[in-house]
Design a protein around this motif. Structure first.
Motif, short mmCIF file in Angstrom:
data_model
loop_
_atom_site.label_atom_id
_atom_site.label_comp_id
_atom_site.label_asym_id
_atom_site.label_seq_id
_atom_site.Cartn_x
_atom_site.Cartn_y
_atom_site.Cartn_z
N GLU A 120 0.82 -1.21 0.00
CA GLU A 120 0.00 0.00 0.00
C GLU A 120 0.86 1.26 0.00
O GLU A 120 0.55 2.24 -0.70
N ARG A 121 1.95 1.24 0.78
CA ARG A 121 2.86 2.40 0.80
C ARG A 121 3.47 2.63 -0.58
O ARG A 121 3.59 3.78 -1.04
N GLN A 122 3.88 1.56 -1.24
CA GLN A 122 4.45 1.69 -2.57
C GLN A 122 3.41 2.24 -3.56
O GLN A 122 3.72 3.06 -4.40
N ARG A 123 2.15 1.75 -3.41
CA ARG A 123 1.10 2.23 -4.29
C ARG A 123 0.84 3.72 -4.09
O ARG A 123 0.72 4.48 -5.06
N GLN A 124 0.78 4.15 -2.82
CA GLN A 124 0.55 5.56 -2.53
C GLN A 124 1.70 6.42 -3.03
O GLN A 124 1.49 7.53 -3.53
N LYS A 125 2.91 5.90 -2.88
CA LYS A 125 4.09 6.64 -3.34
C LYS A 125 4.05 6.83 -4.85
O LYS A 125 4.34 7.92 -5.36
N LYS A 126 3.67 5.76 -5.57
CA LYS A 126 3.57 5.86 -7.02
C LYS A 126 2.47 6.83 -7.43
O LYS A 126 2.62 7.62 -8.36
N GLU A 127 1.33 6.75 -6.74
CA GLU A 127 0.23 7.66 -7.05
C GLU A 127 0.61 9.11 -6.79
O GLU A 127 0.27 10.00 -7.57
N ALA A 128 1.31 9.34 -5.67
CA ALA A 128 1.76 10.70 -5.36
C ALA A 128 2.72 11.21 -6.43
O ALA A 128 2.67 12.39 -6.82
N GLN A 129 3.60 10.33 -6.92
CA GLN A 129 4.54 10.73 -7.95
C GLN A 129 3.81 11.07 -9.24
O GLN A 129 4.13 12.04 -9.92
N VAL A 130 2.79 10.25 -9.56
CA VAL A 130 2.00 10.52 -10.76
C VAL A 130 1.27 11.86 -10.65
O VAL A 130 1.25 12.66 -11.58
N VAL A 131 0.67 12.12 -9.46
CA VAL A 131 -0.03 13.38 -9.23
C VAL A 131 0.94 14.56 -9.36
O VAL A 131 0.63 15.58 -9.98
N LYS A 132 2.13 14.39 -8.78
CA LYS A 132 3.13 15.46 -8.84
C LYS A 132 3.54 15.73 -10.28
O LYS A 132 3.68 16.88 -10.69
N GLU A 133 3.73 14.66 -11.05
CA GLU A 133 4.11 14.84 -12.45
C GLU A 133 2.98 15.50 -13.23
O GLU A 133 3.23 16.36 -14.08
N GLU A 134 1.73 15.09 -12.94
CA GLU A 134 0.60 15.70 -13.63
C GLU A 134 0.48 17.18 -13.28
O GLU A 134 0.20 18.02 -14.14
N GLN A 135 0.69 17.52 -11.98
CA GLN A 135 0.65 18.92 -11.57
C GLN A 135 1.74 19.72 -12.25
O GLN A 135 1.53 20.85 -12.68
#
Length: 337
Positions: A38-53
């Motif tokens: 779950e931590r890895q999933r959240q980290k990847k999602e956060a990275q994706v959000v950051k890249e999208e932003q």
């Protein structure tokens, strides 16, 4: 048969106990594994959000930059200034998720556009409004004093032959007041937006600067009150006395000033030099629209070093400088109007 009954009955109990303990260990390990996943999933999602932003910021920034450049080419300076203010706000709000190099590039772009805007204003600025400074220098003894009306102009320039002082640039037209006595002087957001402001040789005046200036210089003023909105970069106070100055800026430098009070919001340490009897308190002025001006200025309202002052004339480390002090809380001004 009866003797063997207890032995045969005990075996299922041990097996049952082991069967209970083993699944608990497995469950804990499985829970830990799932938490890691779950931590890895959240980290990847956060990275994706950051890249999208970041991608959204780049697209929006480029669009706004091109709009400002087009307005400058068309000579629509007030519209360009307003869009440039929005560009600065976009950059300020996006800093938290941008890479350092993206922030630096954005800042350089905004600074370049501010320079282009200032150069356009200077090119289109009528020259006649500065004439009174030259007349003052050339007036013969006994002649009538210069008319008071030009001093109320929102543009003032150093007298011919004077070199640039600290805090003044050689490009933008200088906005401000000069030579007035016992007057109420005021500039608003449209006049101040990202411009360099100079207040010089004022006597007994009350000045209100409501808006976001780029820089401010207060020079050779006596007995004046200066209330100023957020300044994007630096404020310089030089050769003043008996003044009350309310300033919000990134950097504050004060030279040859005495018997004056400063109410400041400053993100770096203030600097004084050749000053005596100057005192400091936190910034407390407010007016409608000041929050928008703080956002466009890029100043961090949560960072204020109002009580941290470096005195260049006091190098003793184990004793406080006698040249500056803090205004006691019970003596601070809270109402300005």
């Amino acid at each position: 048969r009866e003797a063997t009954a207890p032995f045969t009955a005990a075996v299922p109990l041990e097996v049952a106990a082991a069967a209970v303990v083993l699944p608990e260990r497995l469950q804990r390990r499985e829970a830990e594994r799932q938490q890691g996943v779950e931590r890895q999933r959240q980290k990847k999602e956060a990275q994706v959000v950051k890249e999208e932003q970041s991608e959204f910021f780049v697209a929006a920034f480029v669009q706004e930059r091109e709009a400002v450049e087009a307005l400058l080419v068309a000579g629509l300076l007030e519209e360009a200034a307003a869009r440039l203010q929005g560009l600065q706000k976009l950059l300020t709000e996006s800093v938290r998720f941008l890479a350092p190099y993206e922030v630096r590039q954005g800042q350089e772009t905004v600074a370049r556009l501010q320079g282009d805007l200032a150069a356009q204003r200077q090119r289109l600025q009528p020259k006649k409004k500065f004439a009174f400074r030259a007349l003052k220098k050339k007036a013969a003894p006994g002649s009538e004093p210069r008319p008071a009306e030009p001093t109320r102009s929102a543009a003032a320039e150093p007298a011919p032959g004077c070199g640039l002082a600290e805090g003044e640039s050689d490009g933008p037209p200088l906005c401000g007041f000069s030579g007035a006595e016992d007057e109420e002087l005021e500039l608003g957001p449209a006049e101040l937006l990202q411009r360099d402001v100079v207040l010089s040789e004022l006597r007994g005046c009350r000045v209100r600067l409501r808006g976001n200036a780029n820089t401010l210089r207060v020079r050779d003023c006596r007995g004046c009150t200066v209330l100023c909105g957020p300044i994007s970069t630096s404020a310089v106070v030089d050769g003043c006395s008996d003044c009350l100055l309310v300033l919000a800026c990134q950097q504050l430098r004060t030279h040859r000033t005495r018997d004056s009070q400063f109410y400041v919001q400053v993100t770096s340490r203030a600097v004084i030099e050749d000053c005596t009897k100057v005192c400091f308190a936190p910034y407390s002025w407010s007016y409608p629209g000041i929050e928008n001006d703080f956002e466009s200025s890029g100043l961090d309202r949560n960072k204020n070093n109002w009580n941290l002052v470096d005195d260049f004339n006091w190098l003793v480390t184990d004793k406080p400088s006698p040249n500056w002090s803090l205004i006691p809380e019970q003596k601070r001004i809270s109402c300005w109007d």
